[in-house]
Design a protein around this motif. Sequence first.
Motif, short mmCIF file in Angstrom:
data_model
loop_
_atom_site.label_atom_id
_atom_site.label_comp_id
_atom_site.label_asym_id
_atom_site.label_seq_id
_atom_site.Cartn_x
_atom_site.Cartn_y
_atom_site.Cartn_z
N LEU A 61 0.84 -1.20 0.00
CA LEU A 61 0.00 0.00 0.00
C LEU A 61 0.87 1.25 0.00
CD1 LEU A 61 -3.03 0.56 -0.06
CD2 LEU A 61 -2.92 0.98 2.40
N VAL A 64 2.60 1.85 -3.41
CA VAL A 64 1.66 2.28 -4.45
C VAL A 64 1.09 3.67 -4.12
CG1 VAL A 64 -0.59 1.80 -5.51
CG2 VAL A 64 1.07 -0.05 -5.22
N TRP A 68 4.70 5.78 -5.17
CA TRP A 68 4.35 5.99 -6.57
C TRP A 68 3.36 7.16 -6.69
CZ3 TRP A 68 0.89 2.01 -9.68
CH2 TRP A 68 0.63 2.52 -10.96
N ALA B 56 -5.53 1.07 -10.45
CA ALA B 56 -4.29 0.34 -10.16
C ALA B 56 -4.11 0.20 -8.65
CB ALA B 56 -3.10 1.07 -10.77
N LYS B 57 -4.40 1.27 -7.94
CA LYS B 57 -4.28 1.22 -6.47
C LYS B 57 -5.27 0.20 -5.89
CE LYS B 57 -5.41 4.12 -2.59
NZ LYS B 57 -5.71 5.50 -2.18
N ALA B 60 -4.02 -3.26 -6.60
CA ALA B 60 -2.85 -3.63 -5.80
C ALA B 60 -3.30 -4.18 -4.46
CB ALA B 60 -1.93 -2.42 -5.61
N LEU B 61 -4.24 -3.49 -3.86
CA LEU B 61 -4.73 -3.93 -2.55
C LEU B 61 -5.47 -5.26 -2.69
CD1 LEU B 61 -4.58 -2.83 0.32
CD2 LEU B 61 -6.92 -1.99 0.03
#
Lengths: 438, 438
Positions: A61, A64, A68, B56-57, B60-61
């Motif tokens: 987390l 990202v 990022w 995307a975030k 990712a999670l």
Amino acid sequence: MSENSKSQHASTQSHAASAIARDQQDAIAHLRDHYELPEDTIYLDGNSLGALPKAAKKRALEVVETQWGKDLITSWNKHAWIDLPMNVGDRIAPLIGAKQDVKNDPASAQVICCDSISVNLFKLLCAALSLNSDDGKRTKILSQCDNFPTDLYTVEGLQALIGSGKCELVLCEEEEIEQKIEELGDSLITVMLTHVNFRSGYIHNLPKITELAHQHGALVIWDLAHSAGVLPVNVDEHKVDFAVGCGYKYLNGGPGAPAFVYAAKRHHAKLQQPLSGWMGHAKPFDFAVEYQADSGIKQFLSGTPSVISMSVLDAALSVFDDVSIQQVRDKSMALTSFFQQAVEDADDLKGLKFASPALPEQRGSQLAYTHDKAYALCQALISKGIVADFRAPDIIRFGFSPTYLSFQDIFQSIETLKQVMRDKTYELPEFNRKQAVT
Amino acid sequence: MSENSKSQHASTQSHAASAIARDQQDAIAHLRDHYELPEDTIYLDGNSLGALPKAAKKRALEVVETQWGKDLITSWNKHAWIDLPMNVGDRIAPLIGAKQDVKNDPASAQVICCDSISVNLFKLLCAALSLNSDDGKRTKILSQCDNFPTDLYTVEGLQALIGSGKCELVLCEEEEIEQKIEELGDSLITVMLTHVNFRSGYIHNLPKITELAHQHGALVIWDLAHSAGVLPVNVDEHKVDFAVGCGYKYLNGGPGAPAFVYAAKRHHAKLQQPLSGWMGHAKPFDFAVEYQADSGIKQFLSGTPSVISMSVLDAALSVFDDVSIQQVRDKSMALTSFFQQAVEDADDLKGLKFASPALPEQRGSQLAYTHDKAYALCQALISKGIVADFRAPDIIRFGFSPTYLSFQDIFQSIETLKQVMRDKTYELPEFNRKQAVT
């Protein structure tokens, strides 16, 4: 209750009590708190994909959302993305017995995180070739038939490119390795083996094979996929030349986590590897036209590393911060022995044929059993929350990740396994439809 | 106020008004909502690392917490990890003009997501060699001096392995390419170029160069690092043989996102690439000893893919779901023109020397300017929230990612740039300490 039932009942009771006692004495039991483990699941497949460390989730987390999302390109410096391959290598090094200290002496580094095992093996095979073809007199690469396929495919790929005359692949059975080394002698470029067999868990005698290879002027490349993070390897002590290893099994770096390369310092100055991407350049940000390899372990870098995946692996490795690899190994051997004994003691499990080395010292952290319906059996177990895996043609494989499994987990797995075998749940059609599994 | 100041003021006012008007007419302005952009920053470096898409975030999670954490190894099937390289390839294909339909006809696939650009270039160079060495009669690879270094290093790596006699690297200047192709003729294996120059943004005439190479029996390998996701390439239409591209620039896949390979269907049956890992096998889960390459685009897979990074890229690509690449290109050209004009009109910016092609049609989505203190200037801008980047020796590079930048962003950047140039902030020592940047 028959005499036999009584005896089975007593055995079960005894195993249950033993599991509780062993958990109480377990010196690394607290490591389980580092993980997010799913409820209602006992996970005996950490040798395929390790479980999720809490620190890994937190870092995913963070990398990202903050690194990022907010700091964007500046994170290459601000959050040291550029140093990740070396820093992750530095965390893996003590687990395999490689001495280095990146912070105080970057040139001491021998381990670096990058790419996949397959790609890294290609680099190492080429490196071995560049160091040890002896002007074409050495042409052979020795491996074993039952190596993990990708290791062999990599040699085949190299052959297709440079001709098999320059790198002939000689395959033999597990027990013939030493004899073959003697036989091939000074025609050997390198011996390339997987330290712990992916199916049976058999451990090669790494010190002996390495020494023997060296006596004949051959190099060694060890694939530590099923070793790193679960047993001591001591690459430096045994004068290993090269090794690769996996980030997503016992190191718990997440699905498809980047792999690592070990290359003994003594080889750095002379070797060449052909995947010369810009990150392996001595001065990548000079954008020079000509390639000049880094003089140290960084010469194994190629393209831009997968920062998100590598950051997650970096955080996952914090599980090993306060534990010795010998402690992990001790528990691993205890776990496999406990499982093995419980299977032996259970009448319901007579249909499973043991297919791993008998002694815990001679095997990694897994046990293989054969069964005609191994695939369906595996699926039936998974449906009851016991996750094991299947390996063609007839193997069911149980992996024991010592940093998150308890002895009571093992006890519970055996009880479920007994139930599935008794009820023959694996005969149900729903468990007999094949899917790809890794 | 002097006449000159008045004129400057009027010019600024006019640009401000124009920015507002253009934003109102922007057909893809809504795409900005797909991103999490940091406050107080205008990000002109999406050509180095794209910004964070919200999808995307979220992914990712999801991939870490649910897929890895809860479903563990079963996710290879349950969440189709095994299909990621093909599915991500399928999302990239329309952006570069590759026809395919993975869902209904997997054999149609020509684009696949895997590894890094450097590693993929090595595969493609070897593939070109396997197809087109003409029994050793063709030995040359043509590229340009100012190609991105990693592209050239890859050839050097291959040379070290197989000998430069089999793959001689011929370098020429940008404008000499066509003449060189004519000159080298039937000694050419392949022409390998980066479509859009990483420094200047110059766009090669891909259709013409490809056709000319083919006339001489040579193949082409295009590096689309600065093209994919920001301008149409039409690889199929122009009969491109091979291409690679980047996941973390205009595709916004996150730091070190995996790259992609395009290989025209007509070459699949005959080519060979040496990084033959298990994922490229026709039947990877048979664990056969002998390598048998997949008959389609999957033969470019090697080791286990980086699932977390690839999932993030997969989700990031949803930004392009409802937009045509021509719309993106139209806005890109308008953005670079707007910036270029504003610089030209500003007396304060006379110290910047334009170093990109003059016409928007002839350049990618970036502009380069030279300045003696380019590095410090870049740092000074970053300190004021305008993120551009430096490229050695004296270039400041502005990237314009059309899916999240507005014309008012450009206006604001110019105003800050004027202020920094007026105040000579870049003379401050704090901006003159060099760090690695990408």
